[in-house]
Design a protein around this motif. Structure first.
Motif, PDB file in Angstrom:
ATOM      1  N   ILE A 476       0.848  -1.204   0.000  1.00  0.00           N
ATOM      2  CA  ILE A 476       0.000   0.000   0.000  1.00  0.00           C
ATOM      3  C   ILE A 476       0.882   1.253   0.000  1.00  0.00           C
ATOM      4  O   ILE A 476       0.656   2.201  -0.768  1.00  0.00           O
ATOM      5  CB  ILE A 476      -0.943   0.007   1.217  1.00  0.00           C
ATOM      6  N   LYS A 479       2.323   1.985  -3.177  1.00  0.00           N
ATOM      7  CA  LYS A 479       1.274   2.183  -4.178  1.00  0.00           C
ATOM      8  C   LYS A 479       1.183   1.032  -5.167  1.00  0.00           C
ATOM      9  O   LYS A 479       0.681   1.177  -6.281  1.00  0.00           O
ATOM     10  CB  LYS A 479       1.462   3.516  -4.915  1.00  0.00           C
ATOM     11  N   GLY A 482      -3.821  -0.837  -4.316  1.00  0.00           N
ATOM     12  CA  GLY A 482      -4.772   0.250  -4.087  1.00  0.00           C
ATOM     13  C   GLY A 482      -4.467   1.532  -4.822  1.00  0.00           C
ATOM     14  O   GLY A 482      -5.261   2.481  -4.762  1.00  0.00           O
ATOM     15  N   GLY A 483      -3.326   1.614  -5.476  1.00  0.00           N
ATOM     16  CA  GLY A 483      -2.979   2.818  -6.233  1.00  0.00           C
ATOM     17  C   GLY A 483      -2.972   4.046  -5.335  1.00  0.00           C
ATOM     18  O   GLY A 483      -2.349   4.073  -4.276  1.00  0.00           O
ATOM     19  N   SER A 484      -3.713   5.084  -5.726  1.00  0.00           N
ATOM     20  CA  SER A 484      -3.749   6.335  -4.956  1.00  0.00           C
ATOM     21  C   SER A 484      -4.881   6.362  -3.925  1.00  0.00           C
ATOM     22  O   SER A 484      -5.083   7.360  -3.239  1.00  0.00           O
ATOM     23  CB  SER A 484      -3.917   7.527  -5.916  1.00  0.00           C
ATOM     24  N   TYR A 485      -5.620   5.245  -3.808  1.00  0.00           N
ATOM     25  CA  TYR A 485      -6.773   5.193  -2.892  1.00  0.00           C
ATOM     26  C   TYR A 485      -6.353   5.504  -1.458  1.00  0.00           C
ATOM     27  O   TYR A 485      -7.083   6.153  -0.713  1.00  0.00           O
ATOM     28  CB  TYR A 485      -7.433   3.813  -2.970  1.00  0.00           C
ATOM     29  N   PHE A 486      -5.167   5.034  -1.040  1.00  0.00           N
ATOM     30  CA  PHE A 486      -4.692   5.227   0.325  1.00  0.00           C
ATOM     31  C   PHE A 486      -3.695   6.386   0.437  1.00  0.00           C
ATOM     32  O   PHE A 486      -2.947   6.470   1.400  1.00  0.00           O
ATOM     33  CB  PHE A 486      -4.019   3.937   0.833  1.00  0.00           C
ATOM     34  N   ALA A 487      -3.701   7.262  -0.539  1.00  0.00           N
ATOM     35  CA  ALA A 487      -2.690   8.330  -0.582  1.00  0.00           C
ATOM     36  C   ALA A 487      -2.709   9.205   0.662  1.00  0.00           C
ATOM     37  O   ALA A 487      -1.661   9.692   1.113  1.00  0.00           O
ATOM     38  CB  ALA A 487      -2.897   9.183  -1.837  1.00  0.00           C
ATOM     39  N   ASP A 488      -3.881   9.429   1.231  1.00  0.00           N
ATOM     40  CA  ASP A 488      -4.002  10.314   2.391  1.00  0.00           C
ATOM     41  C   ASP A 488      -3.934   9.552   3.723  1.00  0.00           C
ATOM     42  O   ASP A 488      -4.242  10.121   4.772  1.00  0.00           O
ATOM     43  CB  ASP A 488      -5.325  11.089   2.326  1.00  0.00           C
ATOM     44  N   PRO A 492      -1.428   2.938   6.926  1.00  0.00           N
ATOM     45  CA  PRO A 492      -2.596   2.144   6.516  1.00  0.00           C
ATOM     46  C   PRO A 492      -2.833   0.938   7.424  1.00  0.00           C
ATOM     47  O   PRO A 492      -1.898   0.208   7.759  1.00  0.00           O
ATOM     48  CB  PRO A 492      -2.235   1.697   5.090  1.00  0.00           C
ATOM     49  N   LYS A 525     -16.668  -8.392  -4.297  1.00  0.00           N
ATOM     50  CA  LYS A 525     -17.111  -7.695  -5.525  1.00  0.00           C
ATOM     51  C   LYS A 525     -17.505  -8.658  -6.639  1.00  0.00           C
ATOM     52  O   LYS A 525     -18.201  -8.278  -7.592  1.00  0.00           O
ATOM     53  CB  LYS A 525     -16.015  -6.749  -6.004  1.00  0.00           C
TER      54      LYS A 525
END
Length: 549
Positions: A476, A479, A482-488, A492, A525
Motif C-alpha cells: 500500500i 502504491k 490500491g494505487g492512490s486510494y490510500f494516498a491520504d 494504513p 465484488k
C-alpha cells in the motif's frame, strides 16, 4: 481522583474478570444482596437474551470464555425464583468433572479375565462422573425445594419423594465404588478389551519395525504411543462400539424411575417445570461430552413429557448435540459476529459499542461512580468506548482485564484513561495472557473438537497471516496495492482480512482463543461469500507494521 474512588475502580475491574459466577458474592458488601441482579446488563436491549433463555425451550448458550454465559444463567435463575411457577437448579459440569479426575474411583478386580483392569477403571470413572451429575441434580433439587415459600408447610409423601430418589442414587454410587456391573455392560467391555489388546499388539509391531529401521524414529513413535487418548477413548472412536457402549451405560442407570419421580414431585408441588442450568459443559473431553449428552441430557430432554427443560452453556466448536434434535432447541451465540449480525458492519459495530457503554456505565453507577470521571474527554468518551470495543469485542472478562491494566498504568497515578492507554492495555493482555496459548505446557487452552491443526502449526499459520499483513502494508505504501486510494493514509491499517468460508474451521482454534475474531460475513465484488476476520487488537499494537483498522 480520591483514594476510595480508585479502590472502587479496581473492584469494578475485578468484578468483570470473575471466572466463577459465585465469585460475585464477594461484592455483596459494596452492592448488597443479589449482586448479579443489580449488575446484569443484557447484550441486546430490553433484556432480549434473558428473555430467550427464559423461554420454555431447551436452550444452548454458546460463546467464547468470558462472554457472560454464567452471569446470564444466574440472572435467569433469579427471575425463575421470583415468578415461582417453575423450579431451577444449577450444575457446574467442569467442577464435578475435575473433582472426579482428582479423586478417582477405586477398582476391585472383577472375576472376568476378558475385561482388562485399565478398561474397567476408565469405565467406572466415566460412570462415576455421570452418577455425580445425577446426584448433584437431586441434591440441588432438594435444596431448591426447601427454599420454596410453601415447603415448610408440606409433610408426608411429598417430602419423602426426594429422599426416595436420593436414596436410589446413593445405592447406585455404592455399586459404582464396588465395581458392580450390570449384565448390559459386560459384553461391550469384553469387546472393548479385545479391541484395545489388538490395537496394542499392532502398535508394538509398528514400534518394533521402526526400531529396526531407525533408532531416532523410535523416540518419535514412543512419544506418540504415550498418547493423549486412553485405551477406552481410543476404542470409542469406533462409532459402532460407541453406540453399543453408550446404550449399555444408559441401561445401567435407573433413569426411568428418577424421571417419573421428578415428574410426580413437580405435579404434587403444583410446579410447571424443572429447569436445569448446566454450566461449563464444553470444558470436558469429546468422549466424555458424548456420553454426558447421550446418557444424561438426551433422556432428560426427550423423555420428560416437557416437564424438564435444559439450559446449557458451551463454547463454539465444542458442542455435541447427539440425540437432542438441534432443530427443536434454541441456540444463542454471544460472540460479536453472530449476536450483532446485520446487513452492514456499521450497524453491528454501533450495537456492540452500545452494549459496551451500557454495561460499563451501569456497573460504575451501581458501585457509586460516574464512568466519565475516569475517561479522558479529549478525544471523546465515545472514542474511548470504540477502542475498548475493538480491543475486547464486547467480552466482559476481556473488558475487566483491560480496565485492570488501565488501573495500574493510569488510575493509580490520578490520570484519566485515554484511547492510547486502552491500546497499551490490549498489548499487555496479548503478551501476558493470549500469547501463552502457544505454550505447550498450557493445560487450560481448549481446542474445537474438529481441530484441523495442532498448536505448533496454528502458531505458524498466525505468523503467516501477520507476515502477509506486513506485506500488504508495504504494498500500500509503495502504491503497488490500491494505487492512490490510500494516498491520504500515512499509516494504513491491515488488521482485517477475508477468507473463503470453507477455511473457517482452519481458523477456529485461533478464534476460540481470541487471537482472531470473525468480524463479518459478506460477499465480495465478484459475488462470492467471504468471512472477514480481525487480528487481536493487542497483537497489532505489539507489531507496529501490522496496524489495526
Amino acid at each position: 481522583m480520591e483514594k476510595d474512588a480508585k479502590k472502587t475502580f479496581a473492584k469494578i475491574a475485578e468484578s468483570l474478570r470473575q471466572y466463577r459466577r459465585a465469585d460475585l458474592s464477594d461484592f455483596e458488601d459494596d452492592l448488597g444482596a443479589h449482586p448479579v441482579d443489580k449488575l446484569y446488563v443484557d447484550p441486546i436491549p430490553n433484556d432480549g437474551i434473558l428473555g430467550m433463555v427464559l423461554s420454555s425451550n431447551t436452550t444452548f448458550v454458546l460463546g467464547r470464555k468470558g462472554t457472560g454465559k454464567s452471569t446470564i444463567f444466574s440472572r435467569a435463575q433469579s427471575e425463575i425464583r421470583d415468578k415461582g411457577k417453575n423450579i431451577s437448579i444449577y450444575i457446574d459440569v467442569k467442577a464435578l468433572y475435575d473433582l472426579l479426575g482428582e479423586s478417582g474411583v477405586p477398582v476391585s478386580r472383577i472375576e472376568d479375565r476378558n475385561i482388562s483392569e485399565d478398561v474397567l477403571r476408565e469405565h467406572l470413572l466415566r460412570k462415576a462422573f455421570l452418577s455425580a451429575i445425577l446426584s448433584d441434580l437431586i441434591k440441588e433439587l432438594h435444596i431448591a425445594c426447601e427454599r420454596l415459600p410453601f415447603w415448610s408447610k408440606l409433610f408426608g409423601n411429598k417430602k419423602e419423594l426426594i429422599e426416595k430418589v436420593r436414596g436410589r442414587l446413593a445405592l447406585f454410587h455404592i455399586k459404582i465404588k464396588e465395581g458392580i456391573l450390570s449384565d448390559a455392560e459386560l459384553p461391550i467391555l469384553r469387546s472393548i478389551t479385545r479391541k484395545t489388546e489388538d490395537h496394542t499388539k499392532q502398535l508394538h509391531r509398528t514400534t518394533a519395525k521402526a526400531k529396526a529401521e531407525v533408532d531416532a524414529s523410535l523416540i518419535k513413535l514412543t512419544g506418540n504411543l504415550s498418547s493423549e487418548f486412553s485405551a477406552l477413548e481410543e476404542a470409542l472412536t469406533d462409532n459402532k462400539i460407541y453406540e453399543s457402549y453408550s446404550d449399555a451405560v444408559l441401561r445401567s442407570f435407573p433413569f426411568s424411575d428418577i424421571l417419573n419421580e421428578i415428574k410426580q414431585l413437580l405435579e404434587e408441588l403444583g410446579l410447571r417445570r424443572l429447569i436445569i442450568f448446566f454450566d461449563d459443559f464444553s470444558e470436558i473431553t469429546w468422549s466424555d461430552q458424548r456420553l454426558f449428552v447421550d446418557v444424561i441430557l438426551s433422556p432428560l430432554n426427550n423423555s420428560s413429557d416437557e416437564r424438564v427443560k435444559l439450559k446449557i452453556a458451551g463454547y463454539p466448536g465444542r458442542v455435541y448435540y447427539g440425540r437432542i434434535d438441534p432443530g427443536k432447541v434454541d441456540t444463542i451465540c454471544l460472540d460479536f459476529a453472530e449476536l450483532y449480525k446485520s446487513h452492514d458492519i456499521q450497524s453491528a459495530e454501533s450495537a456492540a459499542i452500545d452494549y459496551s457503554t451500557r454495561l460499563l456505565s451501569h456497573r460504575f453507577k451501581e458501585f457509586g461512580l460516574d464512568i466519565k470521571d475516569f475517561f479522558a474527554q479529549r478525544p471523546t468518551f465515545e472514542e474511548s468506548m470504540r477502542v475498548l470495543f475493538e480491543s475486547t469485542f464486547n467480552v466482559p472478562r476481556l473488558m475487566g482485564y483491560i480496565l485492570k491494566y488501565c488501573y495500574q498504568d493510569s488510575v493509580t497515578k490520578g490520570r484519566r484513561i485515554s484511547p492510547a492507554d486502552i491500546r497499551l492495555a490490549s498489548q499487555k493482555y496479548y503478551g501476558e495472557v493470549l500469547a501463552k496459548y502457544f505454550d505447550r505446557r498450557n493445560r487450560y487452552a481448549l481446542e474445537p473438537f474438529e481441530r484441523k491443526l495442532d498448536r505448533h502449526n496454528q502458531q505458524e499459520l498466525l505468523d503467516a497471516i501477520v507476515t502477509e499483513a506486513r506485506e500488504v502494508r508495504r504494498g500500500i505504501l509503495a502504491k503497488e496495492i490500491g494505487g492512490s486510494y490510500f494516498a491520504d493514509v500515512p499509516n494504513p491499517p491491515v488488521s482485517h482480512f477475508s477468507v473463503d468460508p470453507s477455511l473457517d474451521k482452519i481458523l477456529s482454534s485461533l478464534e476460540l482463543n481470541f487471537l482472531l475474531t470473525r468480524y463479518h460475513q459478506m460477499r465480495d465484488k465478484d459475488g462470492k461469500d467471504v468471512s472477514i476476520y480481525a487480528l487481536y487488537y493487542g497483537l497489532c499494537e505489539n507489531d507496529p507494521l501490522c496496524q489495526y483498522s
